[in-house]
Write an enzyme that holds these catalytic residues in place. Structure first.
Site, PDB file in Angstrom:
ATOM      1  N   LYS A   1      -2.713  -4.519  -8.654  1.00 32.29           N
ATOM      2  CA  LYS A   1      -3.869  -5.289  -8.181  1.00 32.29           C
ATOM      3  C   LYS A   1      -5.093  -4.397  -7.989  1.00 32.29           C
ATOM      4  O   LYS A   1      -4.991  -3.301  -7.445  1.00 32.29           O
ATOM      5  CB  LYS A   1      -3.526  -5.977  -6.858  1.00 32.29           C
TER       6      LYS A   1
ATOM      7  N   ARG B   1     -17.436  -0.641   6.179  1.00 31.12           N
ATOM      8  CA  ARG B   1     -17.744  -1.967   6.713  1.00 31.12           C
ATOM      9  C   ARG B   1     -18.440  -1.786   8.053  1.00 31.12           C
ATOM     10  O   ARG B   1     -17.807  -1.731   9.109  1.00 31.12           O
ATOM     11  CB  ARG B   1     -16.461  -2.793   6.847  1.00 31.12           C
TER      12      ARG B   1
ATOM     13  N   TYR C   1       0.867  -1.178   0.000  1.00 28.76           N
ATOM     14  CA  TYR C   1       0.000   0.000   0.000  1.00 28.76           C
ATOM     15  C   TYR C   1       0.902   1.226   0.000  1.00 28.76           C
ATOM     16  O   TYR C   1       1.898   1.268   0.736  1.00 28.76           O
ATOM     17  CB  TYR C   1      -0.881   0.050   1.245  1.00 28.76           C
TER      18      TYR C   1
ATOM     19  N   HIS D   1     -11.462  -6.959  -4.859  1.00 31.79           N
ATOM     20  CA  HIS D   1     -11.028  -7.041  -3.463  1.00 31.79           C
ATOM     21  C   HIS D   1     -11.910  -8.007  -2.675  1.00 31.79           C
ATOM     22  O   HIS D   1     -12.180  -7.802  -1.489  1.00 31.79           O
ATOM     23  CB  HIS D   1     -11.064  -5.652  -2.813  1.00 31.79           C
TER      24      HIS D   1
END
Length: 398
Positions: A269, A179, A144, A293
């Site tokens: 990715k 989330r 990251y 993801h």
């Protein structure tokens, strides 16, 4: 050439699971709810999770029969000049060290023993140095980009110094997802204690003593071990200085600078559009991961299997194409390869196997998936992964 059938390491007696659903159930029993749901669930209304599975289910296989010959069937693949026994890669996952004490290390060792790549994560509980030194095979490393970009380059250099030659740059996490279940469970960073989650941990004494207790007795409360010491706080956000965040304005300029800095293979990715795949290729990436993801970032994102063929037809001769998201069976892997992937990343199943029985549980899950891939190949008339083609698929409608 190494193949699944002639690898040196073999499991002893099988553990008490035979598929993804069964090992998931074991992990659900053994892990506190907050940790299990962090791995298992998606984001917002979790429609991406559903669409990922629907995407797989609507694709059927048209088997070619009566093709048996004396050629041994092989699931092996070559990725970046290295031969692996199976077309699966252990995807980078945060908090793998919380499903089992030193879980990232056990999982990396399992992958090396089995003969597939393991990709260490930036947000791991064990450092890339610890993982690489414990593994008998070179690891990949996932990156990251931090808001202090120069520190990301220092982390890349640390991974390189420990033998990592493949870097997986995650491109789809410029902001954090919503989330809601993490918040309810107190599994945000920092962790939040409540009567509910303290009681939940108490109901899982095996985890409380065997995982959390062992960290307390050895290294203290877990932290993100790859962060620079001055930014390294434990999961309660205690014991460190200022925060280190993900790059908020992540763009192709950052990817270009990573490409200029990293001397090995670069994989980008989190791509779902053809033009992004072209941009990654043109910057000089050797590989891409077609991914949403695992349904954990953007709940309205398209599923990878819906767009993989289009992307592969555009850039497939120029880059190595990997894919992931919600893979549960070997037939899912077969469908992604037939759609244009060279290999497939798997995450949840590997974490559940590690939660079930550490290194041995992870290896059994690798063997189950590879067995299922081989069975699907046998029933479809394929003797090698290279023979898996788009023409073997029938794409239905929703």
């Amino acid at each position: 050439m190494a193949t699944y059938e002639n690898r040196n390491y073999r499991l002893g007696d099988s553990l008490d699971f035979q598929n993804f659903s069964e090992v998931r159930a074991i992990a659900k029993r053994r892990l506190p709810k907050g940790i299990f749901e962090y791995i298992d669930r998606g984001t917002e209304d979790e429609r991406a999770l559903t669409s990922n599975r629907v995407g797989f289910d609507r694709v059927k296989i048209r088997p070619s029969v009566l093709k048996g010959d004396a050629t041994p069937r092989s699931t092996s693949v070559n990725l970046f000049g290295v031969e692996y026994v199976s077309p699966i890669v252990v995807t980078p996952t945060a908090f793998a060290g919380l499903v089992r004490y030193r879980g990232e290390i056990e999982l990396a060792q399992a992958a090396a023993d089995f003969g597939i790549p393991y990709c260490a994560a930036t947000e791991a509980i064990s450092s890339v140095e610890e993982i690489a030194e414990a593994s008998s095979a070179p690891v990949w490393f996932q990156l990251y980009i931090w808001d202090k970009e120069e520190l990301s380059y220092e982390l890349m250099d640390r991974a390189w110094s420990k033998g990592a030659r493949t870097l997986v740059l995650t491109a789809d996490t410029a902001v954090m997802p919503k989330r809601e279940f993490n918040h309810r469970n107190g599994f945000d960073i920092p962790f939040r204690f409540s009567t509910k989650n303290v009681f939940d941990v108490a109901r899982h004494p095996g985890w409380a003593l065997g995982v959390l207790g062992r960290y307390f007795a050895t290294t203290g409360l877990p932290n993100f071990a790859n962060y620079p010491p001055e930014y390294r706080t434990n999961l309660l956000k205690r014991g460190g200085g200022p925060s280190l965040n993900l790059m908020p304005n992540l763009n192709w300029g950052h990817v270009r600078r990573v490409r200029d800095h990293w001397k090995g293979n670069l994989i980008v990715k989190g791509l779902l559009r053809t033009e992004d795949a072209i941009a990654a290729r043109d910057i000089g990436a050797e590989g891409i991961v077609v991914s949403n993801h695992g349904g954990r970032m953007f709940d309205s994102a398209v599923s990878p299997i819906e767009v993989l063929r289009e992307i592969a037809e555009t850039v497939g001769n120029d880059v190595t194409i990997l894919a992931d998201s919600s893979v549960q069976r070997g037939s899912d892997v077969f469908k992604l390869i037939a759609s244009g992937a060279n290999a497939v990343l798997v995450g949840r199943s590997m974490l559940y196997g590690t939660a079930a029985a550490g290194r041995k549980g992870a290896m059994q899950m690798m063997q189950i998936l590879t067995d299922e891939i081989g069975l699907t190949m046998d029933l479809s008339g394929c003797r090698s992964v290279a023979e898996i083609e788009e023409k073997m698929l029938h794409r239905g409608t929703y």
